[in-house]
Design an enzyme around this catalytic site. Structure first.
Site, PDB file in Angstrom:
ATOM      1  N   HIS A  53       0.830  -1.217   0.000  1.00 24.07           N
ATOM      2  CA  HIS A  53       0.000   0.000   0.000  1.00 24.07           C
ATOM      3  C   HIS A  53       0.864   1.266   0.000  1.00 24.07           C
ATOM      4  O   HIS A  53       0.980   1.932  -0.998  1.00 24.07           O
ATOM      5  CB  HIS A  53      -1.025   0.070   1.150  1.00 24.07           C
ATOM      6  CG  HIS A  53      -1.991  -1.060   1.158  1.00 24.07           C
ATOM      7  ND1 HIS A  53      -2.821  -1.322   0.097  1.00 24.07           N
ATOM      8  CD2 HIS A  53      -2.260  -2.026   2.088  1.00 24.07           C
ATOM      9  CE1 HIS A  53      -3.566  -2.386   0.368  1.00 24.07           C
ATOM     10  NE2 HIS A  53      -3.244  -2.833   1.564  1.00 24.07           N
ATOM     11  N   ASP A 107      -4.953  -7.856  -3.616  1.00 20.95           N
ATOM     12  CA  ASP A 107      -5.312  -7.676  -2.211  1.00 20.95           C
ATOM     13  C   ASP A 107      -6.663  -8.290  -1.859  1.00 20.95           C
ATOM     14  O   ASP A 107      -6.777  -9.497  -1.716  1.00 20.95           O
ATOM     15  CB  ASP A 107      -5.255  -6.173  -1.878  1.00 20.95           C
ATOM     16  CG  ASP A 107      -5.297  -5.907  -0.382  1.00 20.95           C
ATOM     17  OD1 ASP A 107      -5.265  -6.875   0.399  1.00 20.95           O
ATOM     18  OD2 ASP A 107      -5.353  -4.737   0.018  1.00 20.95           O
TER      19      ASP A 107
HETATM   20 ZN    ZN Z   1      -3.624  -6.801   2.380  1.00 21.26          ZN
END
Ligand code: ZN
Length: 436
Positions: free
Chosen positions: A265, A316
């Site tokens: 991220h 994800d």
């Molecule tokens: Zn994750």
């Protein structure tokens, strides 16, 4: 020996990377042995469209796929989504985890993904009781990847606290091993296989105390290490309140940043965080379709690229499993923020889509002699791609345009179908069962 002939293939030619025409790719024992342009050799298996190197999904939580289309209530936040995800996590056992992951990995194969980095934290039975095989859940994932025909890097996550200074609570008890030593003992017992690399993860600075992150970093042995970093502003604020620094600064202080490490991220980094990531050679894995789905924000992708920080991409939460969409989103989100077009070249985005290095498979990700024989054919004659210039493929194609996938020399997808698994039927059945 098996020879493929590609109408076009993405090669690292003398004039830089790009699509070359009429490419014969010879393979043996799962490796590419030669790459020659010219007429199709007799008996070659023909791959139409544009053949890309195998795609790497550098960040996955396969079981989140069961939340797709089921967690979009009005006015929700990341933290409300997480409580829904925890409810799902509470229901899974090794058998349902295996069946769900098998179908999800088949969906990935159909999308051209030849290797997944599975960030795995759902370890134990309800209450935190170990299964008789303490790696039953991890082995469910590696078995699922084997059946789906893709490689897996099992990034087994250390998860010790429910928040800064808080004990694990409720379903979180399934994630924890109680301490670093117990986690290491368990991870040491994960069974090896040719399609498996065992990596490691620190779930986040929320879930692992500083001393344990530092001890984890000291025990590093060159395997890939992944860690969630600065996905939400609330994480940054809580880290500052607890440690007086950002999550990235804390990881640097603990010695965790470095070329084997991927920060997942990094949506809300400071300038100083970017400098620390750059200086240490840390990779950043962007997950733009999840980051927008969860209303995380938009990470400074171009600033990272300018700084020379290697970028990879992950699906994800599996809100979408489509590496073309992830790559396109990196460019498009930058356009929305900057109100300017044209930030990333196709070659840069394709490099991010093939980030096998960050998963410990540095011999994958290029169509070249000696590399793993991972090939992904993308149609140039679908309703989406007809008429495009081949080097514009990332601005037109979707996962649905992938027609053929070869992983380590094995044909896993042929003519748009998985050779072993009916992914749609298995997804429907397993997910319906989980929610009844
Ligand atoms: Zn994750």
């Amino acid at each position: 020996m098996l020879t493929y002939w590609a109408e076009r293939a993405w090669l690292e030619g003398p004039e830089g990377p790009g699509p070359a025409e009429s490419v014969a790719i010879e393979t043996a024992e799962g490796r590419i042995t030669s790459v020659i342009t010219g007429v199709p050799p007799a008996g070659a298996t023909i791959l139409r469209g544009l053949v890309l190197p195998g795609l790497a999904n550098a960040h996955s939580h396969a079981f989140h796929r069961a939340l797709r289309g089921r967690a979009h209530d009005r006015g929700g936040t990341f933290w409300e989504w997480r409580s829904r995800m925890y409810a799902l996590a509470g229901r899974l056992d090794p058998d349902s985890y295996f069946r769900l992951a098998r179908a999800v990995y088949a969906e990935m194969a159909l999308a051209g993904i030849t290797c997944v980095g599975e960030f795995h934290y759902l370890h134990h039975a309800p209450g935190g009781r170990p299964y008789s095989d303490p790696n039953a859940m991890g082995h469910a994932l590696t078995a699922a990847a084997a059946e789906a025909g893709i490689r897996i890097t099992l990034l087994d996550a250390l998860y010790l606290t429910g928040g800064f200074g808080e004990p694990l609570d409720g379903v979180q008890r399934r994630f924890g091993d109680g301490g670093l030593d117990a986690w290491m003992n368990r991870v040491d017992k994960i069974e090896a296989a040719p399609h498996v690399a065992v990596g490691a993860a620190v779930h986040s600075v929320r879930a692992v105390p500083e001393a344990a992150i530092a001890a984890f970093a000291r025990s590093g042995d060159g395997r890939p290490v992944h860690v969630h970093v600065s996905e939400q502003p609330a994480e940054n604020a809580a880290c500052r309140a607890e440690h007086g620094c950002s999550p990235t600064e804390l990881l640097e202080r603990c010695g965790l940043l470095g070329p084997d490490t991927t920060a997942v991220h990094a949506t809300h980094p400071t300038e100083h965080d970017l400098e620390l990531l750059r200086r240490s050679g840390t990779t950043v894995c962007l997950c733009p379709t999840t980051e927008r789905d969860l209303a995380d924000g938009i990470g400074p992708a171009r600033a990272m690229a300018e700084a020379g920080i290697p970028l990879t991409l992950g699906t994800d939460s599996a809100a979408v499993i489509d590496m073309f969409e992830e790559a396109r989103a990196v460019e498009m989100h930058e356009r929305l923020v900057s109100q300017r077009r044209g930030h990333f070249t196709t070659a840069e985005l394709l490099a991010a889509m093939t980030g096998h290095d960050s998963l410990g498979w540095s011999d994958a990700g290029r169509i070249a002699p000696g590399r793993r024989a991972d090939l992904v054919a993308v149609a140039l004659d679908s309703t989406r791609t007809a008429g495009i210039a081949p080097d514009g493929i990332l601005h037109a194609a979707s996962a649905a345009d992938v027609t053929d996938v070869v992983v380590d020399g094995r044909r896993v997808v042929a003519d748009g179908r998985h050779t072993a698994i009916d992914a749609a039927a298995e997804l429907a059945e397993t997910i319906a069962e989980l929610w009844t």
